[in-house]
Structure formats: C-alpha cells, structure tokens
Design a protein around this motif. Sequence first.
Motif: not given
Lengths: 331, 350
Positions: B74-77, B79-81
């Motif tokens: 997941d691209v957003a995950t 980025a968050n990580q």
Amino acid sequence: MTTVEHATAATDVSVARLPARVAKWSLDHAIFSMLLVFVVVFAIVSPAFGSLSNGRVILLAASASALLAMGEAFVILTGGIDLSVGSVVGLSGVAGALAARNCGSAAVATVVAVAVGLAAGLFNGLVVAFARVPPFIVTLGSMTIALGVGQVLSHGSPVSGLPERFIAIANNSYGGIPVPVMIMVVAFLVLWLLLARTGFGMHVYAVGGNPLAARIAGINERRILLAVYTLAGVLAGLAGLILASRVTAGIATTGTGYELDAIAAVVIGGISLMGGRGSIAGALIGVLIIATLNNGLDILNVSPFYQDIVKGILIIAAVFVDVRVAHRTER
Amino acid sequence: MRKAAFVVAAGLLISTAVGCSRLHTRVTHHNTAHPTIAFDVYDMTSFITLGKDGVDREAQALGAKILWRSASNDVATQANQIETLISQRVDAIVIAPVDAATLEPQIKDARHAGIPVFITNLLLREPAFGLTKGYVGPDDVLAGEQETEAMAGFLHGHGNVVLLQGPLGSSGEEDRTKGVHNVLKRNPGMHLLSQQTANWDRAQAYNLMSNWMQAFGKKIDGVIAENDDMAIGANQALATKGLSGKMPLVGIDGIQDGMKMVQNGKIWESNLQNAPLELGEGLAVAVRAIRGQPYPKEALLKMPKLTKQNVDDLYDQLYVHRDQYFRDLPELIKRNIDEGQYGRQTLSLP
C-alpha cells in the motif's frame, strides 16, 4: 417501543432518557480512555513516540482514513454499509491526477476528484434508496466497478509526472499543520454539526434506529439514504485526492481494502453496525486509535504480523463492549 | 465526549504545530558504531523474507540494528511508515518501493532531517530517485536479455515466442521487457506472438498460457516468463497438453521452486536473483555511507544464469548448506563491494 426510545436517546437531544445518556457517555468515555491509555503507554515506553513531531505524523496518517470513516459512519448509522469507498479513493485519485496532468490546475483536479466521488456515491444512493437493492450488494458491485474504471482510465499503471501544484495540495503545511490534517478537522466539525445539531442528523439516526417508525413519523427515508451515500462518496473523493497528492501519483489500486479499515474504525468508535447508535466523534477516535496503534507498534518495532493480530483483537473487544452497553441500555 | 474529541484534536494540532520546528532541524549525530537502519519493504514476500535473513546476518556482522517495516503493498502505508521513521530519527532508511512513481515528499523530508535514503530491489523514478543516496538492485535489463538469449539458443534463432510480463509499470517489468526486446531485435528469426501481464502470479500465468494455447495452437515454440512464478504457472498449462519439459520455457529470479524445476528440466533456463546477497549488500552500502566510507552509488547485481548444468551447486549453496553460506555472507558482501563485483555468488568459485 424500546427501539424508538433508543434511537432518540442516541441523538442526544433533550428528550433522551437519563440512563441511556449515562450509558452512552460511559461507552464513549471508554473509547476515549482507550486512546488516552495507548498514547500514555506508548509515550512512557518509547521516547520517540512522545516526540512532538510524531503527533504530526500520526495525524497525517489518520487524515484520509478519517474522511472515509466519517462518511462510513453516516451510512452505518442508517443501518447500511458502503464497501465501495476504498475503490472510489483509487478512482478519484486517478481522475484527479489525470485532470492535474492535463490542465495543470490543482483546483480543477480537486473539483474532478470530488465530483467523481460524488457521482459514485450518488449511484450507490440511488440504487439503494430507489431500486431497493441491499446496500451490501450495491456497494460490493460498485466497489468492483470503481476499481475497473480506475484501471481503464489509468491503463493499469500509475498516473505520475504530476505538476508541483497538485503535489503541494497534501504535502504543504501552514503554521506547522499539514493541509490534510486541517481538512480532517474542518470535515469533523462540519459533519459533527450536521449529525448532532440538525434535523437531517436526527433523521439519519431515526432511519437507522427504526425505519418503520421513521416512515410513520413522516421522514423521507429515501432522501436520507441518497444523502448519506452521496456524502460518503464525496468524502471518499476528497480522500482519494489527498492520497494521490501525498504519494505523487494516481493509482487505481491505492484504496483497495480501505473500506474495511473504515468499517473497523467506525466499529471501534462505538457505532452500532445495526444502525441508529453512535457519534461522529466516535468514528474519529476510532481512526485515531488505529493510527496511534500503527505508529506506536511500529516505533516499538513489533513485527507486522503481530500488529495485524493486535488490531483484530481490538476490533472484537470493541464490539464486545458495544454489545454489553447496548444490552444495558435496553434494560 | 464531544469536548473530549475537541480536546484531543486541539491538543494534537497544537503539539504538531510546536513540534514541526523540530522536524526541520538537521540531525547530525549519527550513531556510526551501532547505527539503527530501517528497511521499509513493499511486502513480506517470499523473496523479501529470504533476503531478510541476509540483512539480519549482515547487521550482526556490522553491529547495526535493523527495524523492519512492511507496507503490505500500500503506497500510503509506505509513506506513513517513512514519516514515522523520520520522527524516530533512524540513522538511514533502505526502501524497496511499492510503486516507482511515489515517495518524493517523504524522501525530501528525510533529507531535511539529515537521514540518508537508499533504494533496493525495485527502482524509483525521478524526481524521487535523485534525492536518494544509492541503489542496490538487480540488473533487470541484463536478466531479460539473458533469458531471451537462452531462448534464442534453444530455438536456434528461429521460432515464435510468447512473453509473460510482470505488473505493467513496475521497474522489474519495464526493464526485463526492455531486455527481452533488445535480444528479439537482434534475432530476426524470432517472432513475438503476444505479450501480456500475468502480474508475477502463477494462477494468472496459467490462465493466460491456456488462452494462448487456444489462440495460437501449435504455432508457439517457446515461452518467456519474466519471473519464475509465472514460468511455473505456464508449465502447468503446458502440462495439460503434454508439453511440460518439451517446450522451451525460461524464467527469472531462481526462487526455490524455480530452481527445482530447472533441476528437473521443466524450466530450461532461469536467472538467479540472490535475495540475501542483494538486500545484504543494500544494508552494507547504507552502513558504509553513514560511516563515511566509500560506497557505490549504484550497485547492479548481474544475475547468474541457471541451467541444468550449474543449478545443483547454486541450489545446495543457498538451501542445503545454508548455515555455511550465511556464515560467510558478510565476507562475500565486503569483497563484492570492494571489488565492484556485486553479483558474485560465492568466494570459492571463480
């Protein structure tokens, strides 16, 4: 009659009976306490968690999920469900990215992304309200349709090479607060007012709490259903725009599975899947609990596999509390 | 309750407004003796899980502490990580990207915080790639060329082939397809009947190959798969027509099942992407950079060809005498980087 009272009690208007209000308050209080406990425990165990910049990271991670969960909350309060919001995130992200790439304007991209979300939500609402197809089936279908349309528009690969202005939408901060966080806070305030302080909000509870009574009371159930699914679609469109900007590409598969995270947040936030009971603040706190857990467990270096287990247990525990409280309320 | 929600929202907003100033201060005090290095990978696939053992072994040898993050594709995950890792102030971040077109803002933030970022296994596109400090990954163009050369050899330069591609737009697919086409152009007797994606997936490759056999019948002379999983799927489809092992079939990656099928002649040639070596070198490069030692900006691992003749040695080395291989891995990594021979598999063979 208990269900009718139950529905009105949840609206928290003055006619609510005292015991129901106390029970509801303690339920909400339990969820809020849970968030506080997580924050305090993580802060004690790990200094990195307590660092102030980490709060920004958590809120940024929560922002798009919060939009989805709050939209999902409205739908679930009417006793429905929206499985399509995840795919709509991907579709509107692709549409927004294409618009940005073709005309270079962040404003046009925003309008396009939100309009695509609105159209998807309107479709769901129309079929649920007027064709009387169960929401689970309708949104299961539109989930697949939205994913397929997104893949067609993007030819199955990321829409990238986007203008700086588009990327700035979700990556800019003002006064240290990232734009997606501001959007989340504004959306929360607006939706809270809508649900807790307007006739429309009361009708949402009524439709979910007891559709028959709502109809007898002269509430236009169809209009309410149409409105909540459209609202969920608009919020998904906004979330899609934020995510596409944040990851600098419109990708059709971006939101895949997010609908389940949104439902999980809503459930953790104490909103009944049967409809009619819960609050928008509960949905927001549900999202913040998940985001805090993701962040805190990462910082404590807990294996990704165990993180999934912890989140699963939390969801079941939250519903357990929910059921107990509902039982107590009815007696 | 609502008051509580407002208190939380307001509190978090104020704290982030105050805290953001700290995010932009450059962190200069790296712990060079015992650095903390994060590996943020697209998913815990079997390739990554195998590579993790190499990283953990290398970390032990170099005195580094590793934080593993999986983005579950997941691209957003992801980025968050990465944002979380920056606020944790790790000494370096090694990323195996979910998507080549993402992560520019996050890598910018890491730079502001003085945290070097390295890419491994899969590429990142510009402008994000230009912000990173180094890349350790496979030479995918060469791998595509090698498998197609092998196919041209099996068909003596004349025949019709089909191509099973990876997920369209991923760097692995793009570069391997490029390599395949490079060799096809040099061999005018070879014709490409069709190319389509099966997304690295066995089941999808099975279906696609079955459809191709319906569409082209006996016209197909050979099957080029961009990874071993798809080669395995295609082989199952070939088996339904009694063609398993009879029709030339080539793959890439040399996963354990793939190597076994090279051993029994079902896959005619594959190319080994050695996960422990590749990701281990990714860690070594990051540690060298932190310690101010010379390191390669781009370390491309050439994949050794796997044929029936040499597959047994490489299989035994990785899976049978595994303990010994991992014991010697740090020395191999050190010598490979010093000598610029990133894809060398062992010190004992020439």
